[in-house]
Each structure stands twice: as structure tokens, then as C-alpha cells.
Design a protein around this motif. Sequence first.
Motif, PDB file in Angstrom:
ATOM      1  N   ALA A   1       0.907  -1.102   0.096  1.00  0.00           N
ATOM      2  CA  ALA A   1      -0.141  -0.129   0.015  1.00  0.00           C
ATOM      3  C   ALA A   1       0.854   1.209  -0.055  1.00  0.00           C
ATOM      4  N   ALA A   2       1.890   1.270   0.737  1.00  0.00           N
ATOM      5  CA  ALA A   2       2.952   2.331   0.697  1.00  0.00           C
ATOM      6  C   ALA A   2       3.444   2.799  -0.631  1.00  0.00           C
ATOM      7  N   VAL A   3       3.785   1.600  -1.347  1.00  0.00           N
ATOM      8  CA  VAL A   3       4.493   1.780  -2.876  1.00  0.00           C
ATOM      9  C   VAL A   3       3.238   2.302  -3.617  1.00  0.00           C
ATOM     10  N   ALA A   4       2.088   1.662  -3.617  1.00  0.00           N
ATOM     11  CA  ALA A   4       0.892   2.469  -4.299  1.00  0.00           C
ATOM     12  C   ALA A   4       0.560   3.823  -4.098  1.00  0.00           C
ATOM     13  N   THR A   5       0.902   4.459  -2.944  1.00  0.00           N
ATOM     14  CA  THR A   5       0.597   5.769  -2.563  1.00  0.00           C
ATOM     15  C   THR A   5       1.892   6.603  -3.099  1.00  0.00           C
ATOM     16  N   VAL A   6       3.050   5.833  -3.087  1.00  0.00           N
ATOM     17  CA  VAL A   6       4.134   6.831  -3.855  1.00  0.00           C
ATOM     18  C   VAL A   6       3.843   6.774  -5.188  1.00  0.00           C
ATOM     19  N   GLY A   7       3.342   5.803  -5.902  1.00  0.00           N
ATOM     20  CA  GLY A   7       3.262   5.738  -7.182  1.00  0.00           C
ATOM     21  C   GLY A   7       2.213   6.615  -7.597  1.00  0.00           C
ATOM     22  N   PHE A   8       0.975   6.814  -6.862  1.00  0.00           N
ATOM     23  CA  PHE A   8      -0.106   7.547  -7.272  1.00  0.00           C
ATOM     24  C   PHE A   8       0.506   9.295  -6.999  1.00  0.00           C
ATOM     25  N   VAL A   9       1.343   9.358  -6.002  1.00  0.00           N
ATOM     26  CA  VAL A   9       1.586  11.000  -5.809  1.00  0.00           C
ATOM     27  C   VAL A   9       2.498  11.314  -6.872  1.00  0.00           C
ATOM     28  N   ALA A  10       3.716  10.578  -7.062  1.00  0.00           N
ATOM     29  CA  ALA A  10       4.641  10.786  -8.093  1.00  0.00           C
ATOM     30  C   ALA A  10       3.867  10.815  -9.301  1.00  0.00           C
ATOM     31  N   GLY A  11       3.099   9.893  -9.757  1.00  0.00           N
ATOM     32  CA  GLY A  11       2.726  10.103 -11.125  1.00  0.00           C
ATOM     33  C   GLY A  11       1.574  11.294 -11.379  1.00  0.00           C
ATOM     34  N   ALA A  12       0.775  11.767 -10.015  1.00  0.00           N
ATOM     35  CA  ALA A  12       0.322  12.764 -10.257  1.00  0.00           C
ATOM     36  C   ALA A  12       0.954  14.199 -10.460  1.00  0.00           C
ATOM     37  N   ALA A  13       2.290  14.082  -9.750  1.00  0.00           N
ATOM     38  CA  ALA A  13       3.002  15.240  -9.907  1.00  0.00           C
ATOM     39  C   ALA A  13       3.917  15.347 -11.208  1.00  0.00           C
ATOM     40  N   LEU A  14       4.183  14.200 -11.869  1.00  0.00           N
ATOM     41  CA  LEU A  14       4.762  14.401 -13.203  1.00  0.00           C
ATOM     42  C   LEU A  14       3.737  14.587 -14.189  1.00  0.00           C
ATOM     43  N   LEU A  15       2.674  14.163 -13.914  1.00  0.00           N
ATOM     44  CA  LEU A  15       1.380  14.686 -15.012  1.00  0.00           C
ATOM     45  C   LEU A  15       1.377  16.049 -14.967  1.00  0.00           C
TER      46      LEU A  15
END
Length: 295
Positions: free
Chosen positions: A246-260
Motif C-alpha cells: 500500500a505504501a508503494v501504491a501511495t508513492v506511485g500515485f503521488v509521483a505520477g500525479a506530480a509528473l502529470l
Amino acid sequence: MRRPLGVLPAFGILPGFGMLSGLFGVIVMASSARADSPTKSECAAANETAQDLRTSGRLREARQKLAICTADTCPGPIREDCAQRLQDVDTAMPTIMIEAVDAAGHDLTSVHVTMDGQPLVQQLGGTAVEVDPGEHHFVFDAEGFQRTSDTFVVREGEHNRGLHVVLQSTPMSSASGLASGFDGDTQRWLGVGLGAGGAVGIVVGTIFGLVAKSTYDHAFQDECGGDATHCSVQGARDGETAHSQAAVATVGFVAGAALLAAGAAFYFSAPHENSVAVAATMSNGGGGLALRGRW
């Protein structure tokens, strides 16, 4: 033999007229000089005002008044008194050295400085600036940097007091400086790349989120029997694995949104090279309009 009219004035009257004009000019200059020179009463008034200004710490204004009563047309005693006071004011006048740097420590010169709401200097050049003693509020403005203000106490007789200030660049200027190194096409491709990376991050976050939920459900239902306080050893391990996923999922979502978001900013802020120009043309065969463009 008759002479043409106008010869005698040219050789006789004009020289005399020139002498009169010169004499008149001297009189006018002398009158103007007397008008600009202070009178005895003005000298005395300037001396008294300068004393009051000196007492209140307004040394710069006191110096201006003392410059009046030290004029040659002022009476000797007043002139000598003002000269002595002027020397005292020059000794007591504090000076400051303003130094402005950016966050990296680089010197900044194009800085506009105000003191107590009044303009002080338009640009920093490493020279001393005279100010009145006391507490002063300084405001520093420079293009591309955030406005900075500070309060300093300057003491009487203090010379070359150093005022050091660090100006922070504005976020918009930093982003503009980064993007200014690319042309329109390059910046748009960079935006696409950042957006693609953001999309990958969101996909990875989604996958790990689903895996984390599945792992947790399995541990809770099969290894813990629906009671989180009565889990087997394997159930506890699976629960920890689910939290890590779940922590990896959160990092992926946050980083993905920032890059978008960064990709969208780079893409839509890229300069466009499209241009259209209309010009009139003329030739021997007639005229017309020429349309030129680049898309």
C-alpha cells in the motif's frame, strides 16, 4: 557718391549696440547671482533650523540648511558657526554598505532599495550610502526575486555599516528559467515524456493498490479468521506485506500525479512558432496582398 542704406549702421551703430548688449548681460548675471545668494535673515534662519534638525537626528536635512548659511554673502560669525556645525554633521553622519546576494551567494546589483517608504538607491554598486541615525525599515526589490524587507538600527558616527540580505527567487521565475532553455518543440516533447512517466506512476500505484488489498483480504479472512487480533504468524507477515504494498501504491500515485502536472505545465507553456504575416505587394503589373505563414 551715395552709399547704400545700411552700411553706416553695420559699421557704426552695431559695435556700440554689441557693447551695450554685453553690459546688459553682465548686469543680468550679477542680479541673478545676488538673487540666488541668501540674505542675512535667511542665513540666520538656516543656522537655527539646522540646529533643530541636528538635535532630532535628521542629519541629511541639517546639512542642506548648513550649506545655505556657509555662503559667502552670510555674515562672518554665522558663516563660521555653520562651518563648524557642518563639520560636526559630516563626522556624525552614518553610512551603510548594502550587499544583496541570491540563494547561491552570487552578488546582485540590479536591486531597488527603499528606506522608510522613500527611494534610497536604484542599483547597488558597492558604494557607501549616507543615512540618518536611528531605526530604519528597508525594502529590497529585484526582478525575478521575492520582495524582502528588514529593519536595521544605524548608529550615529557609524561608517560603512554592512547590511547583508539574501533574496530568494520567485517560483515562477525558476520555472521560466528552466523552460527558457528549450525551444517550443523540445519543451512539448519534454512535457509528453513527463506526462508519460506520470501515467506509468499512476498505473504502478493502481496495480500495487489492488495487490495490497488482495493480500490484506487474504490475510484477514484466511489467516486471521476475520479477527485482526487472532492472526497466525503467516497472517501477520501477510498483513505487513500488504502495508508495504500500500505504501508503494501511495508513492506511485503521488509521483505520477506530480509528473502529470509538470508535463502538462511544460507542454501547454511551450512557445508556439505559428506566425502569419500579411503584406502589400506592388509591381509593374499591379498590386496585391501576400500571405506568409508557418505552422
